[in-house]
Scaffold this motif. Structure first.
Motif, PDB file in Angstrom:
ATOM      1  N   HIS A 177       0.815  -1.216   0.000  1.00 50.38           N
ATOM      2  CA  HIS A 177       0.000   0.000   0.000  1.00 50.38           C
ATOM      3  C   HIS A 177       0.849   1.268   0.000  1.00 50.38           C
ATOM      4  O   HIS A 177       0.311   2.360  -0.219  1.00 50.38           O
ATOM      5  N   ARG A 178       2.164   1.140   0.231  1.00 53.09           N
ATOM      6  CA  ARG A 178       3.038   2.313   0.174  1.00 53.09           C
ATOM      7  C   ARG A 178       3.638   2.515  -1.215  1.00 53.09           C
ATOM      8  O   ARG A 178       4.404   3.464  -1.435  1.00 53.09           O
ATOM      9  N   ILE A 179       3.328   1.631  -2.146  1.00 50.97           N
ATOM     10  CA  ILE A 179       3.803   1.774  -3.529  1.00 50.97           C
ATOM     11  C   ILE A 179       2.777   2.589  -4.303  1.00 50.97           C
ATOM     12  O   ILE A 179       1.614   2.207  -4.412  1.00 50.97           O
ATOM     13  N   SER A 180       3.200   3.723  -4.817  1.00 46.87           N
ATOM     14  CA  SER A 180       2.275   4.583  -5.573  1.00 46.87           C
ATOM     15  C   SER A 180       2.284   4.266  -7.061  1.00 46.87           C
ATOM     16  O   SER A 180       1.281   4.472  -7.753  1.00 46.87           O
ATOM     17  N   GLN A 181       3.418   3.780  -7.582  1.00 46.11           N
ATOM     18  CA  GLN A 181       3.519   3.418  -8.990  1.00 46.11           C
ATOM     19  C   GLN A 181       4.380   2.166  -9.124  1.00 46.11           C
ATOM     20  O   GLN A 181       5.345   1.989  -8.366  1.00 46.11           O
ATOM     21  N   ALA A 182       4.043   1.320 -10.080  1.00 46.95           N
ATOM     22  CA  ALA A 182       4.815   0.106 -10.326  1.00 46.95           C
ATOM     23  C   ALA A 182       4.785  -0.212 -11.808  1.00 46.95           C
ATOM     24  O   ALA A 182       3.757  -0.037 -12.467  1.00 46.95           O
ATOM     25  N   LYS A 183       5.923  -0.685 -12.317  1.00 48.30           N
ATOM     26  CA  LYS A 183       6.010  -1.058 -13.733  1.00 48.30           C
ATOM     27  C   LYS A 183       6.860  -2.313 -13.872  1.00 48.30           C
ATOM     28  O   LYS A 183       8.021  -2.337 -13.459  1.00 48.30           O
ATOM     29  N   ASN A 184       6.258  -3.332 -14.448  1.00 45.50           N
ATOM     30  CA  ASN A 184       7.005  -4.545 -14.756  1.00 45.50           C
ATOM     31  C   ASN A 184       7.882  -4.262 -15.968  1.00 45.50           C
ATOM     32  O   ASN A 184       7.378  -3.966 -17.053  1.00 45.50           O
ATOM     33  N   THR A 185       9.200  -4.329 -15.795  1.00 50.71           N
ATOM     34  CA  THR A 185      10.121  -3.987 -16.880  1.00 50.71           C
ATOM     35  C   THR A 185      10.173  -5.041 -17.972  1.00 50.71           C
ATOM     36  O   THR A 185      10.634  -4.758 -19.084  1.00 50.71           O
ATOM     37  N   GLY A 186       9.732  -6.257 -17.651  1.00 53.66           N
ATOM     38  CA  GLY A 186       9.849  -7.348 -18.616  1.00 53.66           C
ATOM     39  C   GLY A 186      11.231  -7.966 -18.658  1.00 53.66           C
ATOM     40  O   GLY A 186      11.465  -8.928 -19.389  1.00 53.66           O
ATOM     41  N   GLN A 187      12.159  -7.428 -17.846  1.00 56.33           N
ATOM     42  CA  GLN A 187      13.526  -7.951 -17.806  1.00 56.33           C
ATOM     43  C   GLN A 187      13.608  -9.083 -16.780  1.00 56.33           C
ATOM     44  O   GLN A 187      13.342  -8.874 -15.600  1.00 56.33           O
ATOM     45  N   PRO A 188      13.975 -10.294 -17.200  1.00 58.80           N
ATOM     46  CA  PRO A 188      14.003 -11.423 -16.267  1.00 58.80           C
ATOM     47  C   PRO A 188      15.171 -11.334 -15.293  1.00 58.80           C
ATOM     48  O   PRO A 188      16.204 -10.732 -15.592  1.00 58.80           O
ATOM     49  N   PHE A 189      14.993 -11.908 -14.108  1.00 60.64           N
ATOM     50  CA  PHE A 189      16.092 -12.028 -13.147  1.00 60.64           C
ATOM     51  C   PHE A 189      16.220 -13.487 -12.717  1.00 60.64           C
ATOM     52  O   PHE A 189      15.291 -14.281 -12.878  1.00 60.64           O
ATOM     53  N   ILE A 190      17.381 -13.832 -12.200  1.00 56.53           N
ATOM     54  CA  ILE A 190      17.611 -15.178 -11.695  1.00 56.53           C
ATOM     55  C   ILE A 190      17.242 -15.198 -10.218  1.00 56.53           C
ATOM     56  O   ILE A 190      17.849 -14.507  -9.403  1.00 56.53           O
ATOM     57  N   ARG A 191      16.243 -15.964  -9.882  1.00 62.00           N
ATOM     58  CA  ARG A 191      15.755 -16.019  -8.505  1.00 62.00           C
ATOM     59  C   ARG A 191      16.830 -16.583  -7.580  1.00 62.00           C
ATOM     60  O   ARG A 191      17.459 -17.603  -7.902  1.00 62.00           O
ATOM     61  N   PRO A 192      17.110 -15.933  -6.444  1.00 62.37           N
ATOM     62  CA  PRO A 192      18.128 -16.433  -5.511  1.00 62.37           C
ATOM     63  C   PRO A 192      17.824 -17.863  -5.068  1.00 62.37           C
ATOM     64  O   PRO A 192      16.725 -18.153  -4.586  1.00 62.37           O
ATOM     65  N   LYS A 193      18.784 -18.750  -5.227  1.00 55.15           N
ATOM     66  CA  LYS A 193      18.563 -20.160  -4.909  1.00 55.15           C
ATOM     67  C   LYS A 193      18.393 -20.393  -3.406  1.00 55.15           C
ATOM     68  O   LYS A 193      17.776 -21.378  -2.998  1.00 55.15           O
ATOM     69  N   ASP A 194      18.953 -19.493  -2.591  1.00 55.50           N
ATOM     70  CA  ASP A 194      18.886 -19.700  -1.141  1.00 55.50           C
ATOM     71  C   ASP A 194      17.666 -19.033  -0.505  1.00 55.50           C
ATOM     72  O   ASP A 194      17.527 -19.034   0.719  1.00 55.50           O
ATOM     73  N   PHE A 195      16.767 -18.461  -1.339  1.00 56.92           N
ATOM     74  CA  PHE A 195      15.583 -17.812  -0.766  1.00 56.92           C
ATOM     75  C   PHE A 195      14.402 -18.767  -0.812  1.00 56.92           C
ATOM     76  O   PHE A 195      14.058 -19.318  -1.860  1.00 56.92           O
TER      77      PHE A 195
END
Length: 286
Positions: A177-195
């Motif tokens: 609720h504290r995010i006023s704007q958001a944009k999915n860049t479409g750029q993929p990331f590698i999800r941290p394996k230890d998370f």
């Protein structure tokens, strides 16, 4: 392509489908309030399950998935609203009025989420893609950041996103609720394996602390003894009679140190006293 265009035009003429011809390529969708394609054999029990899922999973599933299911939710609603012979309500439709998730805290209204934020956020989480956000931190400062969103957690009426900021490696929580704007860049990331979101939660990272374990010692009254025997604070919890014949009980347990722990202890009023450790005694007494 011409064949597909002719078939789409035929679908628009035959079914309650509307065509958006304002831009190319054209867009097609079911008109609002129509049945759409009915699920053959959707029973009242299945309709009930769909309605419960819509109520409780709305913010735990990607917005695109919830949107694609809207026709099925509408069909489920209509199924449950249909009366039985004799105009008596169906037992399945009454079930929704017989179950409720009860809050263990003071009831609060959910904070408002800026339009479009959840759609972009859930899309980025679903596809493991970088997200650009504008948000207000706990100090009231407006920040613009690029983050790697790793999941969604619902805590009471609020939603939190554990994420990694661009250029950093530690995981931090952002209130949606504290995010006023958001944009999915479409750029993929590698999800941290230890998370692992479950392990992250179990370690107390949504409890306003540093996920450190401490051994606590409490004096509790008879009411809390009964409550904590039924729902223990930890696997190693022990409850014994207070020493020296004093009234009440002495509890020991290993728990996650957090502000939630302090808030819970204070909420018990005279039913609890903190006997250790010293740091917790000091914070409890403030």
């Amino acid at each position: 392509l011409r064949s597909i265009q002719r078939q789409l035009a035929l679908l628009v003429e035959t079914f309650d489908i509307e065509c958006d011809a304002s831009a190319s390529p054209y867009g097609y969708r079911w008109k609002e309030g129509v049945n759409g394609l009915r699920l053959p054999g959707l029973t009242e029990q299945e309709s009930l399950l769909l309605m419960l899922a819509k109520k409780h999973l709305e913010h735990l599933l990607p917005a695109s998935l919830m949107g694609s299911m809207e026709g099925f939710f509408e069909q489920a609603r209509r199924n449950l609203e249909r009366s039985q012979p004799g105009d008596s309500p169906r037992p399945e439709s009454q079930w929704l009025k017989k179950v409720r998730v009860v809050s263990t805290t003071v009831p609060m209204l959910p904070p408002s989420i800026a339009p479009g934020v959840f759609d972009e956020l859930s899309s980025a989480i679903y596809k493991d893609q970088w997200l650009e956000i504008t948000y207000r931190n706990a100090k009231g400062q407006i920040k613009e950041k690029k983050v790697m969103p790793l999941g969604i957690a619902q805590q009471g009426q609020r939603l939190f996103v554990p994420c990694v900021f661009d250029g950093f490696s530690d995981v931090r929580n952002i209130a949606v609720h504290r995010i006023s704007q958001a944009k999915n860049t479409g750029q993929p990331f590698i999800r941290p394996k230890d998370f692992d979101l479950e392990a992250y939660d179990d370690s107390g990272r949504f409890g306003y602390g540093k996920a450190e374990k401490i051994a606590i010692r409490l004096w509790i009254n008879n009411y809390l003894k009964l409550l904590l025997e039924e729902t223990p604070l930890s696997e190693d919890q022990t409850i014994a009679a207070a020493p020296d014949g004093a009234a009440g009980w002495e509890l020991t347990a290993t728990v996650t140190d957090s502000m939630l722990l302090v808030w819970w202890l204070r909420s018990q009023g005279r039913g609890v006293k903190v006997l250790g450790p010293a740091d917790l005694i000091a914070r409890f007494s403030v």
